[in-house]
Design a protein around this motif. Sequence first.
Motif, short mmCIF file in Angstrom:
data_model
loop_
_atom_site.label_atom_id
_atom_site.label_comp_id
_atom_site.label_asym_id
_atom_site.label_seq_id
_atom_site.Cartn_x
_atom_site.Cartn_y
_atom_site.Cartn_z
N MET A 1 0.78 -1.27 0.07
CA MET A 1 0.18 0.23 -0.11
C MET A 1 0.91 1.35 0.02
SD MET A 1 -3.19 1.05 -0.02
CE MET A 1 -4.05 -0.37 0.84
N ARG A 2 0.70 2.18 -0.84
CA ARG A 2 1.35 3.68 -0.89
C ARG A 2 0.38 4.64 -0.78
NH1 ARG A 2 3.19 6.76 -5.42
NH2 ARG A 2 1.65 5.57 -6.74
N ARG A 3 0.79 5.28 0.34
CA ARG A 3 -0.13 6.76 0.57
C ARG A 3 0.41 7.76 0.01
NH1 ARG A 3 -0.73 8.43 6.71
NH2 ARG A 3 1.02 9.34 6.32
N VAL A 4 -0.06 8.80 -0.83
CA VAL A 4 0.53 10.12 -1.34
C VAL A 4 -0.40 11.07 -1.19
CG1 VAL A 4 1.93 8.91 -2.98
CG2 VAL A 4 -0.21 9.32 -3.70
N LYS A 5 -0.15 12.30 -1.13
CA LYS A 5 -0.94 13.52 -1.25
C LYS A 5 -1.64 13.65 -2.47
CE LYS A 5 0.35 15.77 2.71
NZ LYS A 5 -0.60 16.33 3.66
N PRO A 6 -2.84 13.80 -2.67
CA PRO A 6 -3.60 14.06 -3.61
C PRO A 6 -3.07 15.08 -4.72
CG PRO A 6 -5.16 14.36 -1.96
CD PRO A 6 -3.67 14.29 -1.52
N THR A 7 -3.06 14.77 -6.05
CA THR A 7 -2.27 15.75 -7.17
C THR A 7 -3.53 16.50 -7.72
OG1 THR A 7 -2.44 13.99 -8.69
CG2 THR A 7 -0.30 14.10 -7.59
N ALA B 1 -2.95 0.36 -3.86
CA ALA B 1 -2.45 -0.56 -3.57
C ALA B 1 -2.31 -1.69 -4.94
CB ALA B 1 -3.83 -1.57 -2.74
N PHE B 2 -1.21 -2.61 -4.39
CA PHE B 2 -0.97 -3.68 -5.66
C PHE B 2 -0.56 -4.79 -4.76
CE2 PHE B 2 3.04 -2.35 -4.41
CZ PHE B 2 3.83 -3.50 -4.64
N ILE B 3 -1.29 -5.94 -5.42
CA ILE B 3 -1.02 -7.18 -4.71
C ILE B 3 -0.15 -8.10 -5.87
CG2 ILE B 3 -2.40 -9.34 -4.26
CD1 ILE B 3 -4.75 -7.82 -4.11
N ILE C 1 9.28 -1.75 -1.35
CA ILE C 1 9.51 -0.72 -2.21
C ILE C 1 10.13 -0.97 -3.56
CG2 ILE C 1 12.22 -0.47 -1.38
CD1 ILE C 1 11.41 2.62 -1.19
N TYR C 2 10.92 -2.02 -3.69
CA TYR C 2 11.39 -2.52 -5.06
C TYR C 2 10.42 -2.76 -6.03
CZ TYR C 2 16.04 -1.79 -3.04
OH TYR C 2 17.07 -1.11 -2.32
N LEU C 3 9.61 -3.53 -5.63
CA LEU C 3 8.35 -4.41 -5.98
C LEU C 3 7.37 -3.25 -6.49
CD1 LEU C 3 7.68 -7.25 -4.00
CD2 LEU C 3 8.86 -7.41 -6.15
N GLU C 4 7.11 -2.25 -5.81
CA GLU C 4 6.30 -1.37 -5.90
C GLU C 4 6.93 -0.18 -6.92
OE1 GLU C 4 4.43 2.71 -5.99
OE2 GLU C 4 6.43 2.45 -5.11
#
Length: 153
Positions: free
Chosen positions: A1-7, A22-24, A32-35
Amino acid sequence: MRRVKPTPGSQLALFSTYDYHAFITDREGETIYLEADHRRHAVVEDVIRDLKYGVGVNHLPSGRFCANAVWMTLNVIAHNLGRWVGRLGLGRDATSMTTKTLRTRMLNMPGRMTTSGGRRTLHLPRAWPWEDQFNTILNRLRSIPRPAVCLRA
């Protein structure tokens, strides 16, 4: 799961402080490398979409492999030339622009070419919305130094 500020331009929400992505995967490795690999793959998919709908790869002209291979090669060359002209001329502004948009705004332009006294002049419409971008591209491309040509007798 990655959380970022809305663009800017992301979907509006009432209480949106973060966007979650999210990615599975069943691959092993650090998250971090997989994402990062997952995001790199998304860029490849964007290029494929750009080739299909921006240059015309989705309309292969023939049922013959060699004819389609030549068509694909020419379209990829045209795509790369268009992207490089946009990247050199507009810089970072061209990264979000698709090939179809670049072609529509910069190549399919309304205008007329006149010649007076041996000098060619391109006349653009007065209210053409992309005149500044077009002039920026021309000025930046003209400012690129040309390599010296060595002529041998």
